[in-house]
Scaffold this motif. Structure first.
Motif, PDB file in Angstrom:
ATOM      1  N   ILE A 157     -86.978 -12.425 -36.734  1.00  0.00           N
ATOM      2  CA  ILE A 157     -87.414 -13.636 -37.444  1.00  0.00           C
ATOM      3  C   ILE A 157     -88.756 -13.460 -38.145  1.00  0.00           C
ATOM      4  O   ILE A 157     -89.219 -14.379 -38.813  1.00  0.00           O
ATOM      5  CB  ILE A 157     -87.517 -14.846 -36.482  1.00  0.00           C
ATOM      6  CG1 ILE A 157     -88.667 -14.644 -35.486  1.00  0.00           C
ATOM      7  CG2 ILE A 157     -86.194 -15.091 -35.772  1.00  0.00           C
ATOM      8  CD1 ILE A 157     -88.983 -15.875 -34.653  1.00  0.00           C
ATOM      9  N   GLY A 158     -89.369 -12.282 -37.992  1.00  0.00           N
ATOM     10  CA  GLY A 158     -90.739 -12.089 -38.483  1.00  0.00           C
ATOM     11  C   GLY A 158     -90.929 -12.426 -39.946  1.00  0.00           C
ATOM     12  O   GLY A 158     -91.820 -13.204 -40.310  1.00  0.00           O
ATOM     13  N   ILE A 159     -90.099 -11.861 -40.814  1.00  0.00           N
ATOM     14  CA  ILE A 159     -90.257 -12.075 -42.260  1.00  0.00           C
ATOM     15  C   ILE A 159     -90.026 -13.538 -42.621  1.00  0.00           C
ATOM     16  O   ILE A 159     -90.801 -14.146 -43.367  1.00  0.00           O
ATOM     17  CB  ILE A 159     -89.284 -11.165 -43.046  1.00  0.00           C
ATOM     18  CG1 ILE A 159     -89.666  -9.704 -42.847  1.00  0.00           C
ATOM     19  CG2 ILE A 159     -89.298 -11.525 -44.530  1.00  0.00           C
ATOM     20  CD1 ILE A 159     -88.722  -8.719 -43.507  1.00  0.00           C
ATOM     21  N   LEU A 160     -88.969 -14.130 -42.060  1.00  0.00           N
ATOM     22  CA  LEU A 160     -88.668 -15.538 -42.354  1.00  0.00           C
ATOM     23  C   LEU A 160     -89.765 -16.449 -41.815  1.00  0.00           C
ATOM     24  O   LEU A 160     -90.153 -17.429 -42.459  1.00  0.00           O
ATOM     25  CB  LEU A 160     -87.317 -15.917 -41.744  1.00  0.00           C
ATOM     26  CG  LEU A 160     -86.704 -17.244 -42.216  1.00  0.00           C
ATOM     27  CD1 LEU A 160     -86.391 -17.196 -43.704  1.00  0.00           C
ATOM     28  CD2 LEU A 160     -85.434 -17.562 -41.426  1.00  0.00           C
ATOM     29  N   SER A 161     -90.277 -16.119 -40.632  1.00  0.00           N
ATOM     30  CA  SER A 161     -91.345 -16.913 -40.027  1.00  0.00           C
ATOM     31  C   SER A 161     -92.617 -16.859 -40.866  1.00  0.00           C
ATOM     32  O   SER A 161     -93.282 -17.878 -41.084  1.00  0.00           O
ATOM     33  CB  SER A 161     -91.620 -16.399 -38.607  1.00  0.00           C
ATOM     34  OG  SER A 161     -92.642 -17.136 -37.998  1.00  0.00           O
ATOM     35  N   MET A 162     -92.958 -15.676 -41.363  1.00  0.00           N
ATOM     36  CA  MET A 162     -94.150 -15.559 -42.219  1.00  0.00           C
ATOM     37  C   MET A 162     -93.957 -16.292 -43.540  1.00  0.00           C
ATOM     38  O   MET A 162     -94.896 -16.848 -44.103  1.00  0.00           O
ATOM     39  CB  MET A 162     -94.472 -14.085 -42.460  1.00  0.00           C
ATOM     40  CG  MET A 162     -95.088 -13.390 -41.266  1.00  0.00           C
ATOM     41  SD  MET A 162     -95.670 -11.709 -41.638  1.00  0.00           S
ATOM     42  CE  MET A 162     -94.106 -10.831 -41.713  1.00  0.00           C
ATOM     43  N   TYR A 163     -92.730 -16.295 -44.033  1.00  0.00           N
ATOM     44  CA  TYR A 163     -92.426 -17.005 -45.286  1.00  0.00           C
ATOM     45  C   TYR A 163     -92.648 -18.510 -45.119  1.00  0.00           C
ATOM     46  O   TYR A 163     -93.239 -19.160 -45.984  1.00  0.00           O
ATOM     47  CB  TYR A 163     -90.985 -16.727 -45.698  1.00  0.00           C
ATOM     48  CG  TYR A 163     -90.522 -17.551 -46.882  1.00  0.00           C
ATOM     49  CD1 TYR A 163     -90.926 -17.237 -48.182  1.00  0.00           C
ATOM     50  CD2 TYR A 163     -89.686 -18.659 -46.697  1.00  0.00           C
ATOM     51  CE1 TYR A 163     -90.510 -17.999 -49.262  1.00  0.00           C
ATOM     52  CE2 TYR A 163     -89.264 -19.423 -47.781  1.00  0.00           C
ATOM     53  CZ  TYR A 163     -89.673 -19.093 -49.052  1.00  0.00           C
ATOM     54  OH  TYR A 163     -89.263 -19.847 -50.119  1.00  0.00           O
ATOM     55  N   TYR A 164     -92.178 -19.051 -43.979  1.00  0.00           N
ATOM     56  CA  TYR A 164     -92.289 -20.490 -43.758  1.00  0.00           C
ATOM     57  C   TYR A 164     -93.670 -20.914 -43.255  1.00  0.00           C
ATOM     58  O   TYR A 164     -94.208 -21.931 -43.681  1.00  0.00           O
ATOM     59  CB  TYR A 164     -91.240 -20.950 -42.738  1.00  0.00           C
ATOM     60  CG  TYR A 164     -89.840 -21.093 -43.308  1.00  0.00           C
ATOM     61  CD1 TYR A 164     -89.581 -21.934 -44.388  1.00  0.00           C
ATOM     62  CD2 TYR A 164     -88.765 -20.402 -42.753  1.00  0.00           C
ATOM     63  CE1 TYR A 164     -88.304 -22.076 -44.912  1.00  0.00           C
ATOM     64  CE2 TYR A 164     -87.475 -20.541 -43.261  1.00  0.00           C
ATOM     65  CZ  TYR A 164     -87.256 -21.384 -44.337  1.00  0.00           C
ATOM     66  OH  TYR A 164     -85.990 -21.516 -44.849  1.00  0.00           O
ATOM     67  N   PHE A 165     -94.251 -20.125 -42.333  1.00  0.00           N
ATOM     68  CA  PHE A 165     -95.466 -20.566 -41.640  1.00  0.00           C
ATOM     69  C   PHE A 165     -96.696 -19.728 -41.972  1.00  0.00           C
ATOM     70  O   PHE A 165     -97.792 -20.051 -41.518  1.00  0.00           O
ATOM     71  CB  PHE A 165     -95.233 -20.537 -40.122  1.00  0.00           C
ATOM     72  CG  PHE A 165     -94.025 -21.317 -39.693  1.00  0.00           C
ATOM     73  CD1 PHE A 165     -93.983 -22.698 -39.842  1.00  0.00           C
ATOM     74  CD2 PHE A 165     -92.921 -20.671 -39.157  1.00  0.00           C
ATOM     75  CE1 PHE A 165     -92.860 -23.416 -39.455  1.00  0.00           C
ATOM     76  CE2 PHE A 165     -91.792 -21.382 -38.763  1.00  0.00           C
ATOM     77  CZ  PHE A 165     -91.769 -22.760 -38.914  1.00  0.00           C
ATOM     78  N   HIS A 166     -96.544 -18.640 -42.746  1.00  0.00           N
ATOM     79  CA  HIS A 166     -97.664 -17.795 -43.165  1.00  0.00           C
ATOM     80  C   HIS A 166     -98.485 -17.282 -41.987  1.00  0.00           C
ATOM     81  O   HIS A 166     -99.711 -17.203 -42.057  1.00  0.00           O
ATOM     82  CB  HIS A 166     -98.579 -18.555 -44.130  1.00  0.00           C
ATOM     83  CG  HIS A 166     -97.843 -19.207 -45.254  1.00  0.00           C
ATOM     84  ND1 HIS A 166     -97.171 -18.486 -46.220  1.00  0.00           N
ATOM     85  CD2 HIS A 166     -97.634 -20.519 -45.554  1.00  0.00           C
ATOM     86  CE1 HIS A 166     -96.598 -19.329 -47.082  1.00  0.00           C
ATOM     87  NE2 HIS A 166     -96.857 -20.554 -46.688  1.00  0.00           N
ATOM     88  N   SER A 167     -97.811 -16.965 -40.900  1.00  0.00           N
ATOM     89  CA  SER A 167     -98.528 -16.437 -39.742  1.00  0.00           C
ATOM     90  C   SER A 167     -97.596 -15.571 -38.908  1.00  0.00           C
ATOM     91  O   SER A 167     -96.368 -15.705 -38.983  1.00  0.00           O
ATOM     92  CB  SER A 167     -99.089 -17.571 -38.877  1.00  0.00           C
ATOM     93  OG  SER A 167     -98.040 -18.338 -38.326  1.00  0.00           O
ATOM     94  N   PHE A 168     -98.220 -14.686 -38.128  1.00  0.00           N
ATOM     95  CA  PHE A 168     -97.456 -13.846 -37.213  1.00  0.00           C
ATOM     96  C   PHE A 168     -98.322 -13.599 -35.983  1.00  0.00           C
ATOM     97  O   PHE A 168     -99.358 -12.934 -36.065  1.00  0.00           O
ATOM     98  CB  PHE A 168     -97.075 -12.522 -37.873  1.00  0.00           C
ATOM     99  CG  PHE A 168     -96.120 -11.707 -37.045  1.00  0.00           C
ATOM    100  CD1 PHE A 168     -94.757 -11.909 -37.126  1.00  0.00           C
ATOM    101  CD2 PHE A 168     -96.602 -10.739 -36.174  1.00  0.00           C
ATOM    102  CE1 PHE A 168     -93.880 -11.162 -36.365  1.00  0.00           C
ATOM    103  CE2 PHE A 168     -95.734  -9.984 -35.409  1.00  0.00           C
ATOM    104  CZ  PHE A 168     -94.367 -10.199 -35.500  1.00  0.00           C
ATOM    105  N   PRO A 169     -97.942 -14.132 -34.834  1.00  0.00           N
ATOM    106  CA  PRO A 169     -98.749 -13.958 -33.623  1.00  0.00           C
ATOM    107  C   PRO A 169     -98.640 -12.540 -33.077  1.00  0.00           C
ATOM    108  O   PRO A 169     -97.548 -12.050 -32.802  1.00  0.00           O
ATOM    109  CB  PRO A 169     -98.125 -14.971 -32.647  1.00  0.00           C
ATOM    110  CG  PRO A 169     -96.710 -15.104 -33.108  1.00  0.00           C
ATOM    111  CD  PRO A 169     -96.732 -14.937 -34.597  1.00  0.00           C
ATOM    112  N   LEU A 170     -99.781 -11.879 -32.916  1.00  0.00           N
ATOM    113  CA  LEU A 170     -99.770 -10.491 -32.454  1.00  0.00           C
ATOM    114  C   LEU A 170     -99.714 -10.373 -30.938  1.00  0.00           C
ATOM    115  O   LEU A 170     -99.428  -9.303 -30.409  1.00  0.00           O
ATOM    116  CB  LEU A 170    -101.021  -9.777 -32.972  1.00  0.00           C
ATOM    117  CG  LEU A 170    -101.143  -9.684 -34.495  1.00  0.00           C
ATOM    118  CD1 LEU A 170    -102.430  -8.971 -34.872  1.00  0.00           C
ATOM    119  CD2 LEU A 170     -99.947  -8.969 -35.098  1.00  0.00           C
TER     120      LEU A 170
END
Length: 239
Positions: A157-170
């Motif tokens: 879901i990483g790419i879709l999540s960044m597209y929608y929410f502009h973030s990625f929890p490390l």
């Protein structure tokens, strides 16, 4: 509270989701592996397990993620009843078909897209990622399995999540160990409290333990969320 969960990639725990239903499915199913209950006919076991799942679905308001999980687990349990090995991917697509048949507009909802992508990623990737490491201790293997599930879901879901929410929890591997382990105990205590709430001598200690676990989880996630660059990707996007 929302920031603590958001910054650590744990927002899925705040929603009534398939995770909670999965915990319930495993818990009820494990009861029938006990010697005392293992002799109960398979069709009665099926009725109890599936009945408990759908009771929870209606009790929680029939959210799409819970409905999806209930259909999947019901199909899997039907395979057990018929002594046939189920296919998880087939069950996943069957649940998607039923959900879209009932609610066609869900196809364009973020929750629906992320939910199904996450499960598909777990099904396809978890086994391979889980084999990356093996520990002599069962506890460490269990914790690594949780991390492997988290990595599988985030990769899908990483790419879709960044597209929608502009973030990625490390820090999602660490946070998911905390939330998944504690959520299992919290769900068990929550159900116990509901059914025993009229018996004050039992309800009070259960409520105390439940409150204690929730406080620990929130403090742990707040500490992880406060780590510098916990949302490193969003920093890059903003620049």
């Amino acid at each position: 509270t929302i920031d603590a969960f958001k910054n650590t990639g744990s927002m899925h725990v705040l929603a009534v989701s398939g995770l909670h239903l999965g915990i319930l499915f495993v818990f009820v199913g494990s009861l029938f592996r006990m010697k005392l209950l293992s002799r109960i006919p398979v069709f009665l076991q099926f009725a109890v397990i599936v009945g408990a799942l759908w009771f929870y679905v209606f009790l929680s308001g029939m959210s799409i993620s819970v409905l999806r999980a209930a259909i999947m687990f019901s199909v899997i349990q039907l395979g057990v009843l018929l002594n046939r090995k189920g296919n998880v991917i087939n069950s996943l697509f069957l649940s998607a078909f039923v959900v879209l048949l009932l609610f066609p507009k869900e196809l364009f909802q973020v929750g629906f897209q992320l939910s199904y992508l996450a499960v598909l990623g777990i099904v396809l990737l978890h086994k391979y990622i889980d084999n990356w490491m093996e520990f002599p201790d069962k506890t460490f293997n269990y914790l690594w399995s949780i991390v492997a599930v988290s990595i599988s879901a985030q990769l899908s879901i990483g790419i879709l999540s960044m597209y929608y929410f502009h973030s990625f929890p490390l820090l999602f591997p660490a946070s998911n160990i905390v939330v998944i382990v504690l959520s299992g105990f919290e769900l068990a205590l929550g159900f116990s409290f509901v059914f025993l709430s009229e018996i004050e001598t039992l309800a009070k200690p259960i409520a105390f333990c439940l409150d204690f676990l929730i406080a620990i989880k929130l403090r742990a996630l707040s500490a992880l969320g406060a780590v510098p660059n916990a949302l490193f990707i969003i920093c890059l996007l903003e620049k």
